[in-house]
Design an enzyme around this catalytic site. Structure first.
Site: not given
Ligand SMILES: *[C@@H]1O[C@H](CO)[C@@H](O)[C@H](O)[C@H]1NC(C)=O
Ligand SMILES: *[C@@H]1O[C@H](CO)[C@@H](O)[C@H](O)[C@H]1NC(C)=O
Ligand SMILES: *[C@@H]1O[C@H](CO)[C@@H](O)[C@H](O)[C@H]1NC(C)=O
Ligand SMILES: *[C@@H]1O[C@H](CO)[C@@H](O)[C@H](O)[C@H]1NC(C)=O
Ligand SMILES: *[C@@H]1O[C@H](CO)[C@@H](O)[C@H](O)[C@H]1NC(C)=O
Ligand SMILES: *[C@@H]1O[C@H](CO)[C@@H](O)[C@H](O)[C@H]1NC(C)=O
Ligand SMILES: *[C@@H]1O[C@H](CO)[C@@H](O)[C@H](O)[C@H]1NC(C)=O
Length: 791
Positions: A516-518, A520-521, A523, A537, A629
């Site tokens: 995952g990628r978001g 804030s960072g 994963v 993360k 969120d």
């Protein structure tokens, strides 16, 4: 006939009311009877302690019983027809001229009788001890109720080898349950659980080979007799000896094997009529067998709490003793199709397939994998340790510091969405979302092609700047985490720890598998040395570590089955990493809008789970946490399709009871954001309620409502949600009959629970109210949904 009975009844009551008021009747003459219709028709012991007669309990169920006259709830100490209640009309207890005392039901059938026909009986007397006796002309006792105890022993009543106390099945019920107090064939007074599936001794010890001497007992005295005195001292031939806390004369006492399997010594407070416990056999409810049923796990604590292992659900949500059943098919065909779930500090008692001398963990695992009968194994001590393979899971218990871990055998989930699914990605109902499908930890907004509606929307996805200088002590003060045990499937919180960077490099194989990628960072998936699978993360540029601290201090303390657990973190030089529990299944958006869809029951459970998680965040955490969120992407589903809310990295903390918070930055996701984000209104927990409402309505409808649609050439913009809400409100207002059928996801093919669906829509609509004060709290939402959970 009826007339005759009525007249008889009338005359009878007249005689009764004129005579019974002044005289206490302590006996029943030969040839006379008690009738169920007459409430005042009782036998009372001379000192008025005990009363004997018909005892009505449920609407039309009556027992012939003996009870304490002056205890507040008329505590019953004996019943004749325990498992066969009689009718509230026409039932009778008669001391027949033949010598038998007979209880007959409305139709005259004999429900119960004393076998005393051959003797000449003159009367039945209720003695001051609570003993109902039949006497002959010479005043000898021919029959006594003391010889047929139910669940209670009274002073001077003896428990012998042919007698036992059997518990009631439920609170305020007389029906026999599964617990018994009796002498074992080895002359030891024991408590036994004798259930439909298993039976086992659990007191004085559940160990079949226990040493009686270690419990101060003996098995050499075969007289098998026990009783207690008026003083409050119990003495048994196996040398079991105990006394009441309030030892002394003049107190009314009873020894009762309660419905919960515990043996308790009670004292009556004469002025209040209430009982207090002056001794009990078992301090910790988890030591009583059978409480949590098959597969259930009893969680150590003062009050009984049962949880199901991962992948299992309650058989009957209202009755813990019914245990848990697996969601999956337990049929064992191919052993390679199984894997193990770790349950820390947990053990199941008994049903060991084989006990081996110490062997390594892997060997123990392979034995279980290779044996179809094996449902789980437990391995004590790391490295070379004791290995117990289990053929059935009974008497599960978990307590902190228990040095064992149970590994539960579960099928490996098939992860190829194309193999079994009916809906493929191509038919996914929300194509816009699938363009650059956001992964589970990603905050959306980057790749998704939205038609923007809200003009207030500010850049989303990068958040920083919450600086929480909550100290390192949060990390190292492990005990802090121990206090936070809450409802649900709990992992013992002391597992939270600091990791060093090298450890995590190794676990993630140098950050190889990105999941995952978001904002804030990024994963990564990793496997720790103890074989736990984790999501690591790695935070982006965090110069001051503010966000890092925010996440850590928030999540480290949070422990709830519907929230993604954080197991630890790492802060070394410039590295900032968080270690989360890895949740196997897809996130809710994928299961809802793409791939194979969820059935109604699953959806409803998920809605409740999310609500519980949020309610916990809003109302129960030490610090009050707003998620900010909430959206399907942030709701992960585990193997059992239990929801787990992820991504608290951006959550804002506030002190409980504090004022509304001012947020310096907007976060959240369009379509799920409450209107107050637009204005300068204060942000409260009600923003999560709003987002929850959107998610719930999406779950009902099965499509993205948060999408913005444009109708009428771009001028009349409207979100799908607004349209849905408008239509629903109109339908409900107009009392349209099939409104729910029209609202519901057509993929369910009509297979849903109408009441639950209506409740969910109702809750969803109230959550997305424009005015935040009209929205319910998450606590209330949980209550509303749980109330119709078992519909
Ligand atoms: C009377 O005898 C019958 C048959 O032996 C038995 O089932 C019943 O329990 C006895 N009743 C009492 C009160 O002992
Ligand atoms: C228990 O009863 C036995 C036999 O009646 C007696 O010898 C013994 O002293 C009693 N024990 C206590 C502690 O009262
Ligand atoms: C066995 O127990 C009974 C009842 O408590 C007692 O009277 C008797 O003395 C005991 N016998 C022995 C050998 O201890
Ligand atoms: C009995 O109950 C009364 C009234 O509730 C209370 O005042 C009293 O302290 C109790 N007595 C004992 C021995 O607990
Ligand atoms: C469980 O699996 C076995 C073998 O694959 C199958 O025969 C059986 O019908 C399945 N049971 C259920 C309830 O799915
Ligand atoms: C039990 O384990 C031993 C080895 O520890 C093995 O030899 C034996 O075959 C096992 N018995 C069964 C019934 O699995
Ligand atoms: C599923 O997808 C994989 C890779 O996309 C493919 O190799 C496999 O053949 C597919 N399986 C089925 C049953 O379609």
């Amino acid at each position: 006939m009826i007339m005759k009975a009525f007249i008889y009844f009338l005359i009878f009551s007249l005689i009764k009311s004129s005579s019974a008021k002044n005289t206490v009747q302590d006996h029943l003459e030969r040839g006379s009877s008690l009738s169920v219709e007459d409430d005042s028709h009782h036998i009372t012991s001379l000192d008025n302690t005990f009363t004997c007669g018909f005892y009505g309990f449920q609407n039309n169920a009556y027992w012939f019983a003996i009870w304490y006259t002056n205890s507040k709830d008329r505590t019953v100490v004996w019943t004749a027809n325990r498992n066969k209640p009689v009718n509230g009309r026409g039932s009778k207890l008669t001391l027949r001229r033949t010598g038998a005392m007979v209880l007959t039901d409305v139709d005259g059938t004999i429900v119960w009788e004393t076998n005393t026909t051959s003797t000449y009986i003159s009367r039945a007397v209720l003695l001051n001890t609570g003993n109902l006796v039949l006497k002959n002309q010479n005043d000898d006792i021919v029959w006594q109720s003391f010889d047929y105890p139910t669940d209670t022993l009274l002073p001077s009543q003896t428990l012998t080898k042919s007698k036992s106390l059997i518990s009631a099945s439920r609170k305020s019920s007389f029906e026999s349950g599964y617990y018994g107090l009796m002498y074992s064939s080895f002359n030891v007074l024991t408590l036994v659980y004798d259930g439909p599936e298993i039976s086992s001794v659990y007191w004085p010890s559940p160990d079949p080979g226990f040493n009686v001497w270690a419990f101060g007992r003996t098995n050499y005295n075969s007289s098998r007799i026990a009783s207690f005195t008026d003083l409050g001292v119990f003495n048994s031939s196996d040398r079991l000896y105990f006394s009441a806390m309030d030892m002394g004369y003049g107190i009314k006492r009873r020894l009762t094997l309660d419905y919960d399997g515990n043996l308790r010594f009670y004292s009556l407070n004469d002025s209040s009529g209430l009982w207090s416990v002056s001794w009990q056999a078992i301090a910790q409810p988890c030591n009583i067998h059978g409480r949590c049923g098959r597969n259930g796990i009893c969680v150590h604590g003062e009050n009984l709490e049962c949880v199901c292992p991962p992948g299992y659900e309650r058989n009957d949500p209202t009755d813990l003793s019914q245990g848990c059943k697996p969601y999956f098919n337990q049929t064992c065909v191919d052993s390679t199709k199984f894997e193990f779930v770790e349950m820390l500090n947990t053990d199941y008692y008994g049903f060991d397939l084989n006990f081996s001398s110490p062997i390594p963990f892997e060997a123990c695992r392979d034995i279980c994998l290779g044996d179809c009968r094996c449902e789980a194994f437990s391995h004590r001590l790391t490295g070379e340790g004791l290995c117990f393979t289990k053929s059935a899971l009974f008497n599960g218990y978990r307590y902190p510091n228990f040095p064992g871990t149970t590994y539960l055998k579960v099928p490996i989930r098939t992860k190829t969405p194309n193999s079994s699914t009916t809906t493929s990605l191509a038919t996914c109902r929300d194509k816009t979302i699938m363009v650059g499908s956001p992964s589970m930890y990603e905050s959306s907004g980057k790749k998704v092609k939205w038609v923007y509606l809200y003009s207030f929307a500010i850049a989303i996805g990068v958040v920083e700047g919450f600086i929480f200088l909550l100290g390192w002590w949060l990390f190292y003060g492990r005990n802090v985490f121990l206090t936070n045990l809450e409802e649900g499937y709990r992992i013992i919180s002391s597992q939270f720890r600091g990791f060093n960077y090298q450890e995590l490099v190794k676990a993630t194989q140098n950050f190889k598998v990105e999941i995952g990628r978001g904002g804030s960072g990024v994963v990564y998936k990793g496997i720790l040395e103890d074989e736990r699978v984790v999501a690591v993360k790695r935070l982006g540029d965090v110069s001051d570590g503010g966000e890092f601290w925010a996440e850590v201090s928030t999540i480290g303390k949070i422990n709830h089955m519907n929230l993604v657990r954080m197991w630890g973190c790492c802060s070394q030089k410039q590295h900032r990493l968080l270690v989360y529990e890895y949740v196997e299944n897809l996130s809710l958006d994928k299961r809802l809008f793409c791939s194979d869809f969820l059935q109604w029951k699953e959806r409803f459970n998920i809605a409740i789970g999310i609500a519980k998680g949020l309610a916990y965040l809003h109302h129960e955490c030490l610090e009050w946490v707003i998620h900010c969120d909430v959206k399907p992407e942030n709701i992960l589903l585990d193997d059992a399709l239990q929801p787990k809310i992820a991504d608290f990295g951006l959550a804002k903390l506030s002190q409980r009871g504090g004022q509304d918070i001012e947020f310096t930055r907007i976060r959240g996701t369009k379509g799920y954001m409450a209107p107050e984000w637009a204005g300068s209104l204060p942000i409260t927990a009600k923003v999560d309620v709003y987002s929850y409402g959107v998610v719930v309505l999406e779950m009902v409808k099965g499509i993205r409502l948060s999408n913005i649609i444009i109708s009428g050439g771009g001028e009349d913009e409207e979100s799908e949600l607004m349209r849905f809400v408008r239509v629903m409100q109109k339908d409900i207002k107009e009392g349209k009959k099939l409104w729910i059928e029209e609202a519901i996801d057509p993929r369910l093919g009509g297979l849903f629970n109408r009441k639950q669906a209506a409740k969910l829509v109702e809750v969803g609509l109230s959550c997305v109210e424009e005015d935040k004060n009209k929205r319910p709290t998450m606590d209330l939402v949980v209550q509303l949904l749980v109330d119709c959970e078992s519909e």
